[in-house]
Design an enzyme around this catalytic site. Structure first.
Site, PDB file in Angstrom:
ATOM      1  N   SER A 142       0.841  -1.195   0.000  1.00 30.92           N
ATOM      2  CA  SER A 142       0.000   0.000   0.000  1.00 30.92           C
ATOM      3  C   SER A 142       0.874   1.242   0.000  1.00 30.92           C
ATOM      4  O   SER A 142       2.064   1.188   0.350  1.00 30.92           O
ATOM      5  CB  SER A 142      -0.897   0.009   1.249  1.00 30.92           C
ATOM      6  OG  SER A 142      -1.527   1.263   1.439  1.00 30.92           O
ATOM      7  N   TYR A 155      -3.076  -0.345  10.446  1.00 35.60           N
ATOM      8  CA  TYR A 155      -3.072  -0.712   9.021  1.00 35.60           C
ATOM      9  C   TYR A 155      -1.715  -0.387   8.408  1.00 35.60           C
ATOM     10  O   TYR A 155      -1.143  -1.188   7.654  1.00 35.60           O
ATOM     11  CB  TYR A 155      -4.186   0.030   8.281  1.00 35.60           C
ATOM     12  CG  TYR A 155      -4.240  -0.248   6.797  1.00 35.60           C
ATOM     13  CD1 TYR A 155      -4.926  -1.360   6.312  1.00 35.60           C
ATOM     14  CD2 TYR A 155      -3.617   0.586   5.876  1.00 35.60           C
ATOM     15  CE1 TYR A 155      -4.986  -1.625   4.947  1.00 35.60           C
ATOM     16  CE2 TYR A 155      -3.668   0.337   4.522  1.00 35.60           C
ATOM     17  CZ  TYR A 155      -4.356  -0.771   4.055  1.00 35.60           C
ATOM     18  OH  TYR A 155      -4.405  -1.030   2.705  1.00 35.60           O
TER      19      TYR A 155
END
Length: 251
Positions: A142, A155
């Site tokens: 990501s 996250y």
């Protein structure tokens, strides 16, 4: 350089979390490049619908957070149906809460879904690839592998772990003929980001923050995936490929 370098005909690709979003788009793209795709998800009805739409011959409904279930499903597929030449570890989730209030159980779910799945499926598939001396593993990292935002610290931690696990896979398995890399998407219009897409203030901020000036479209990840899955990347290993409209390049 021949376009045949990118041809995936004769290769079989497993894409976890592929009944929707990024995983679905990557499965569709790999199929268009000639791969025989294997879809995966926990929701059997959604998985069956995706398989019908994509005309996928294979769908494996296993929980990627369950180490033993993963190994059993992968071993059975390799024995009864055939080789898995390409693995895309895409299964993932998000949970947004300020760090000081972040629930411990949500933190554990994030770790299991975003990190343990990469280890579980990666190890199960790699054991067979190692015996053959060839294989492609592509993990989905990501933009949060490199950057943080308020409310998603756990996250961010998971995606940093995915990047380093990718480097570890390459370090351990390149000697056996495997290429292990990651794609790090920026902000894409997906079900995982639906709340952000629907927030005009966030979208305005993102458009100003991203040099490309917009959200990414999931199909814009396909080219990177085909490159890393194909013979065009036989000496690319342990690399994190950012596909983010320039957001990590700019202050």
């Amino acid at each position: 350089m021949s376009i045949e370098l990118f041809n995936l005909t004769g290769k079989r690709a497993l894409i976890t979390g592929s009944s929707q979003g990024i995983g679905y788009a990557l499965a569709q793209g790999l199929a268009a490049a000639g791969a025989d795709i294997i879809l995966n998800g926990r929701d059997e009805a959604r998985l069956a619908a995706a398989a019908e739409t994509l005309r996928a011959r294979h769908a494996l409904a296993f929980d990627a957070t369950d180490h033993e279930a993963v190994r059993s499903a992968i071993d059975a597929f390799e024995e009864k149906i055939g080789t898995i030449d390409i693995l895309v570890n895409n299964a993932g989730m998000q949970h947004r809460t300020p760090l000081e209030d972040f629930p411990a159980d949500a933190f554990e779910r994030l770790m299991k879904t975003n990190v343990s799945t990469v280890f579980n499926v990666g190890q199960a598939v790699a054991r067979h690839m190692i015996k053959r001396g060839a294989g492609k593993i592509i993990n989905i990292a990501s933009v949060q592998t490199a950057l943080a935002r308020p409310g998603i610290a756990p996250y961010t931690a998971t995606k940093g772990a995915v990047a380093n696990l990718t480097k570890g896979m390459a370090t351990d398995w390149a000697r056996y003929g495997l290429q292990c890399n990651a794609i790090a998407p920026g902000y894409f219009d997906t079900p995982l980001n639906s709340a952000l897409v629907a927030d005009p203030a966030f979208s305005t901020w993102l458009e100003k923050r991203t040099p490309a000036g917009r959200w990414g479209k999931v199909e814009e990840l396909v080219g990177a995936c085909i490159f890393l899955a194909s013979n065009a990347s036989t000496f690319v290993n342990g690399h994190i490929l950012y596909v983010d409209g320039g957001i990590t390049a700019s202050l």
